[in-house]
Scaffold this active site. Structure first.
Site, PDB file in Angstrom:
ATOM      1  N   GLY A   1      28.063 -32.538 -57.785  1.00  0.00           N
ATOM      2  CA  GLY A   1      29.492 -32.595 -57.444  1.00  0.00           C
ATOM      3  C   GLY A   1      29.864 -33.958 -56.895  1.00  0.00           C
ATOM      4  O   GLY A   1      30.584 -34.084 -55.910  1.00  0.00           O
TER       5      GLY A   1
ATOM      6  N   SER B   1      31.667 -36.282 -58.408  1.00  0.00           N
ATOM      7  CA  SER B   1      32.842 -36.884 -59.043  1.00  0.00           C
ATOM      8  C   SER B   1      34.055 -36.999 -58.137  1.00  0.00           C
ATOM      9  O   SER B   1      34.933 -37.828 -58.367  1.00  0.00           O
ATOM     10  CB  SER B   1      33.227 -36.035 -60.273  1.00  0.00           C
ATOM     11  OG  SER B   1      33.225 -34.662 -59.934  1.00  0.00           O
ATOM     12  N   ARG B   2      34.120 -36.156 -57.111  1.00  0.00           N
ATOM     13  CA  ARG B   2      35.325 -36.118 -56.264  1.00  0.00           C
ATOM     14  C   ARG B   2      34.935 -35.863 -54.816  1.00  0.00           C
ATOM     15  O   ARG B   2      33.799 -35.480 -54.522  1.00  0.00           O
ATOM     16  CB  ARG B   2      36.266 -34.998 -56.716  1.00  0.00           C
ATOM     17  CG  ARG B   2      36.811 -35.177 -58.094  1.00  0.00           C
ATOM     18  CD  ARG B   2      37.818 -34.105 -58.477  1.00  0.00           C
ATOM     19  NE  ARG B   2      37.198 -32.824 -58.774  1.00  0.00           N
ATOM     20  CZ  ARG B   2      37.458 -31.699 -58.114  1.00  0.00           C
ATOM     21  NH1 ARG B   2      38.324 -31.691 -57.118  1.00  0.00           N
ATOM     22  NH2 ARG B   2      36.853 -30.568 -58.442  1.00  0.00           N
TER      23      ARG B   2
ATOM     24  N   VAL C   1      25.653 -26.714 -62.107  1.00  0.00           N
ATOM     25  CA  VAL C   1      24.406 -26.544 -61.343  1.00  0.00           C
ATOM     26  C   VAL C   1      23.955 -25.081 -61.281  1.00  0.00           C
ATOM     27  O   VAL C   1      22.796 -24.804 -60.971  1.00  0.00           O
ATOM     28  CB  VAL C   1      24.503 -27.129 -59.911  1.00  0.00           C
ATOM     29  CG1 VAL C   1      24.667 -28.634 -59.952  1.00  0.00           C
ATOM     30  CG2 VAL C   1      25.604 -26.453 -59.091  1.00  0.00           C
TER      31      VAL C   1
ATOM     32  N   ASN D   1      25.693 -30.907 -53.127  1.00  0.00           N
ATOM     33  CA  ASN D   1      27.054 -30.932 -52.588  1.00  0.00           C
ATOM     34  C   ASN D   1      28.036 -30.096 -53.409  1.00  0.00           C
ATOM     35  O   ASN D   1      29.072 -29.685 -52.890  1.00  0.00           O
ATOM     36  CB  ASN D   1      27.518 -32.394 -52.527  1.00  0.00           C
ATOM     37  CG  ASN D   1      29.007 -32.516 -52.380  1.00  0.00           C
ATOM     38  OD1 ASN D   1      29.554 -32.377 -51.298  1.00  0.00           O
ATOM     39  ND2 ASN D   1      29.698 -32.763 -53.511  1.00  0.00           N
TER      40      ASN D   1
ATOM     41  N   SER E   1      28.603 -25.456 -44.639  1.00  0.00           N
ATOM     42  CA  SER E   1      29.975 -25.468 -44.100  1.00  0.00           C
ATOM     43  C   SER E   1      29.942 -24.862 -42.703  1.00  0.00           C
ATOM     44  O   SER E   1      29.075 -24.023 -42.409  1.00  0.00           O
ATOM     45  CB  SER E   1      30.882 -24.624 -44.999  1.00  0.00           C
ATOM     46  OG  SER E   1      32.104 -24.346 -44.338  1.00  0.00           O
TER      47      SER E   1
ATOM     48  N   TYR F   1      32.313 -17.059 -49.855  1.00  0.00           N
ATOM     49  CA  TYR F   1      32.034 -18.475 -49.622  1.00  0.00           C
ATOM     50  C   TYR F   1      31.131 -18.632 -48.411  1.00  0.00           C
ATOM     51  O   TYR F   1      30.084 -19.289 -48.473  1.00  0.00           O
ATOM     52  CB  TYR F   1      33.354 -19.227 -49.411  1.00  0.00           C
ATOM     53  CG  TYR F   1      33.201 -20.694 -49.091  1.00  0.00           C
ATOM     54  CD1 TYR F   1      33.002 -21.628 -50.103  1.00  0.00           C
ATOM     55  CD2 TYR F   1      33.254 -21.147 -47.775  1.00  0.00           C
ATOM     56  CE1 TYR F   1      32.856 -22.981 -49.801  1.00  0.00           C
ATOM     57  CE2 TYR F   1      33.109 -22.492 -47.472  1.00  0.00           C
ATOM     58  CZ  TYR F   1      32.913 -23.411 -48.493  1.00  0.00           C
ATOM     59  OH  TYR F   1      32.764 -24.744 -48.197  1.00  0.00           O
TER      60      TYR F   1
ATOM     61  N   ALA G   1      29.260 -16.443 -46.845  1.00  0.00           N
ATOM     62  CA  ALA G   1      27.944 -15.816 -47.009  1.00  0.00           C
ATOM     63  C   ALA G   1      27.030 -16.702 -47.850  1.00  0.00           C
ATOM     64  O   ALA G   1      25.845 -16.882 -47.542  1.00  0.00           O
ATOM     65  CB  ALA G   1      28.099 -14.441 -47.657  1.00  0.00           C
TER      66      ALA G   1
ATOM     67  N   LYS H   1      27.289 -19.938 -48.198  1.00  0.00           N
ATOM     68  CA  LYS H   1      26.978 -21.148 -47.421  1.00  0.00           C
ATOM     69  C   LYS H   1      25.959 -20.842 -46.322  1.00  0.00           C
ATOM     70  O   LYS H   1      25.168 -21.712 -45.949  1.00  0.00           O
ATOM     71  CB  LYS H   1      28.256 -21.741 -46.826  1.00  0.00           C
ATOM     72  CG  LYS H   1      29.174 -22.382 -47.871  1.00  0.00           C
ATOM     73  CD  LYS H   1      28.516 -23.603 -48.493  1.00  0.00           C
ATOM     74  CE  LYS H   1      29.459 -24.394 -49.369  1.00  0.00           C
ATOM     75  NZ  LYS H   1      28.830 -25.599 -49.931  1.00  0.00           N
TER      76      LYS H   1
HETATM   77  P1  NAP Z   1      36.072 -30.805 -54.118  1.00  0.00           P
HETATM   78  O1  NAP Z   1      36.907 -31.961 -53.743  1.00  0.00           O
HETATM   79  O2  NAP Z   1      36.701 -29.572 -54.643  1.00  0.00           O
HETATM   80  O3  NAP Z   1      34.921 -31.294 -55.113  1.00  0.00           O
HETATM   81  C1  NAP Z   1      33.988 -30.354 -55.574  1.00  0.00           C
HETATM   82  C2  NAP Z   1      32.923 -31.055 -56.390  1.00  0.00           C
HETATM   83  O4  NAP Z   1      31.952 -30.091 -56.806  1.00  0.00           O
HETATM   84  C3  NAP Z   1      33.475 -31.695 -57.645  1.00  0.00           C
HETATM   85  O5  NAP Z   1      32.760 -32.891 -57.892  1.00  0.00           O
HETATM   86  C4  NAP Z   1      33.163 -30.645 -58.716  1.00  0.00           C
HETATM   87  O6  NAP Z   1      32.996 -31.187 -60.021  1.00  0.00           O
HETATM   88  C5  NAP Z   1      31.828 -30.147 -58.223  1.00  0.00           C
HETATM   89  N1  NAP Z   1      31.441 -28.833 -58.725  1.00  0.00           N
HETATM   90  C6  NAP Z   1      32.040 -27.641 -58.505  1.00  0.00           C
HETATM   91  N2  NAP Z   1      31.357 -26.658 -59.134  1.00  0.00           N
HETATM   92  C7  NAP Z   1      30.310 -27.238 -59.750  1.00  0.00           C
HETATM   93  C8  NAP Z   1      29.246 -26.763 -60.557  1.00  0.00           C
HETATM   94  N3  NAP Z   1      29.122 -25.466 -60.841  1.00  0.00           N
HETATM   95  N4  NAP Z   1      28.353 -27.665 -61.050  1.00  0.00           N
HETATM   96  C9  NAP Z   1      28.470 -28.983 -60.766  1.00  0.00           C
HETATM   97  N5  NAP Z   1      29.463 -29.500 -60.000  1.00  0.00           N
HETATM   98  C10 NAP Z   1      30.366 -28.634 -59.500  1.00  0.00           C
HETATM   99  O7  NAP Z   1      35.232 -30.303 -52.834  1.00  0.00           O
HETATM  100  P2  NAP Z   1      34.787 -31.072 -51.498  1.00  0.00           P
HETATM  101  O8  NAP Z   1      35.760 -30.728 -50.446  1.00  0.00           O
HETATM  102  O9  NAP Z   1      34.443 -32.465 -51.777  1.00  0.00           O
HETATM  103  O10 NAP Z   1      33.474 -30.212 -51.179  1.00  0.00           O
HETATM  104  C11 NAP Z   1      32.171 -30.682 -51.398  1.00  0.00           C
HETATM  105  C12 NAP Z   1      31.206 -29.741 -50.714  1.00  0.00           C
HETATM  106  O11 NAP Z   1      31.476 -29.687 -49.316  1.00  0.00           O
HETATM  107  C13 NAP Z   1      31.308 -28.296 -51.211  1.00  0.00           C
HETATM  108  O12 NAP Z   1      30.029 -27.711 -51.272  1.00  0.00           O
HETATM  109  C14 NAP Z   1      32.138 -27.618 -50.136  1.00  0.00           C
HETATM  110  O13 NAP Z   1      31.884 -26.243 -50.073  1.00  0.00           O
HETATM  111  C15 NAP Z   1      31.657 -28.345 -48.911  1.00  0.00           C
HETATM  112  N6  NAP Z   1      32.605 -28.299 -47.787  1.00  0.00           N
HETATM  113  C16 NAP Z   1      33.852 -28.825 -47.902  1.00  0.00           C
HETATM  114  C17 NAP Z   1      34.707 -28.757 -46.825  1.00  0.00           C
HETATM  115  C18 NAP Z   1      36.109 -29.327 -46.856  1.00  0.00           C
HETATM  116  O14 NAP Z   1      36.875 -29.083 -45.912  1.00  0.00           O
HETATM  117  N7  NAP Z   1      36.498 -30.094 -47.869  1.00  0.00           N
HETATM  118  C19 NAP Z   1      34.296 -28.134 -45.637  1.00  0.00           C
HETATM  119  C20 NAP Z   1      33.015 -27.618 -45.563  1.00  0.00           C
HETATM  120  C21 NAP Z   1      32.175 -27.704 -46.650  1.00  0.00           C
HETATM  121  P3  NAP Z   1      34.300 -31.531 -60.957  1.00  0.00           P
HETATM  122  O15 NAP Z   1      34.964 -32.708 -60.284  1.00  0.00           O
HETATM  123  O16 NAP Z   1      33.714 -31.889 -62.263  1.00  0.00           O
HETATM  124  O17 NAP Z   1      35.157 -30.328 -60.957  1.00  0.00           O
END
Ligand code: NAP
Length: 244
Positions: free
Chosen positions: A9, A11-12, A61, A87, A139, A152, A154, A156
């Site tokens: 993950g 890319s973003r 993944v 991630n 998380s 989510y 559970a 995590k």
């Molecule tokens: P995001 O902006 O939605 O980005 C999610 C990333 O995961 C993207 O690169 C997406 O790929 C990739 N992805 C999703 N499903 C996938 C799969 N099955 N196989 C491969 N790649 C996959 O999310 P984020 O906020 O950066 O979150 C990143 C991590 O931090 C996650 O695990 C999330 O649960 C955790 N987290 C986030 C927060 C928050 O507040 N943002 C808080 C706690 C934990 P594409 O770009 O190709 O779609």
């Protein structure tokens, strides 16, 4: 041998910041994505322009073969993965009672299953070298629980269990496994909560702001560094004091 990182993950959002941070630390980086091909390739090009080494690789993944193939592609290009960051993640916002069974399974397949697949793919080399670093992104909800995010949270929490247990198993082999529990971080995922919820969460954060993806990237880079060589099996909460 050079350092190679694989970031799922990448890319973003948080993953992209981790990719940039590790590239700046001299890693050749495999940038995994699911759908955002253009963003992943743009990021790889940006890093190459800076003199870094990076490759974008598509894989879900949750798909064991696809995850392993993506890692092989990166290893063929740059050498064995020495640092792995799990991630990739997806979110939810619905009552437990309304959660479809497919979504429940998908949460575990992506979060816990994704880590299972990628770690098994990189371990043979790490075990051979008796070194390596793994960071799993959980998380704060995986630590504390959260309404309307039961699947989510559970899944995590499962990532935390995986991290601690695997750390115990791999410590004698010189491989460290740690976890980061981010608080609310300003990314596309958080934006889905809507501005009013986000400003409420901001107010509830003792530091008075949302996290930046770079806050998590710094923590991941630290856990992967030699400086952290006596740290394993830990959950590092990076949340501005949210769950104190
Ligand atoms: P995001 O902006 O939605 O980005 C999610 C990333 O995961 C993207 O690169 C997406 O790929 C990739 N992805 C999703 N499903 C996938 C799969 N099955 N196989 C491969 N790649 C996959 O999310 P984020 O906020 O950066 O979150 C990143 C991590 O931090 C996650 O695990 C999330 O649960 C955790 N987290 C986030 C927060 C928050 O507040 N943002 C808080 C706690 C934990 P594409 O770009 O190709 O779609």
């Amino acid at each position: 041998m050079g350092k190679t990182a694989f970031v799922t993950g990448g890319s973003r959002g948080i993953g992209r910041a981790i990719v940039r941070r590790l590239a700046a630390e001299g890693y050749a980086v495999g940038i995994n994505y699911l759908q955002a091909r253009e963003q992943a390739e743009t990021l790889a090009a940006e890093l190459q322009d800076l003199g870094c080494t990076a490759l974008a690789v598509q894989a879900d993944v949750a798909d064991r073969e696809a995850a392993a193939a993506a890692i092989r592609k990166v290893e063929d290009a740059f050498g064995p993965v020495t640092a792995l960051v799990n991630n990739a993640g997806i979110s939810q916002n619905q009552l437990f009672q309304d959660t479809p069974e497919e979504l429940w399974h998908r949460m575990f397949a992506v979060h816990a299953g994704g880590a299972f697949h990628t770690i098994q793919a990189v371990l043979p080399h790490m075990l051979h070298e008796k070194s390596g670093g793994i960071v799993n992104i959980s998380s704060i909800w995986g630590l504390r629980g959260a309404a309307c995010e039961v699947a989510y949270a559970a899944s995590k929490a499962a990532v935390i269990g995986l991290t601690r247990s695997l750390a115990a198993e791999l410590a004698p082999s010189g491989i460290r496994v740690n976890c980061i529990a981010p608080g609310v971080i300003a990314t596309d995922m958080a934006a889905e909560l809507g501005e009013s919820t986000l400003s409420m969460l901001r107010e509830q954060t003792p530091m008075g702001r949302l996290g930046r993806p770079e806050d998590i990237a710094e923590a991941a880079a630290f856990l992967l560094r030699e400086d952290a060589s006596f740290i394993t099996g830990q959950v590092l909460t990076v949340d501005g004091g949210f769950i104190l």
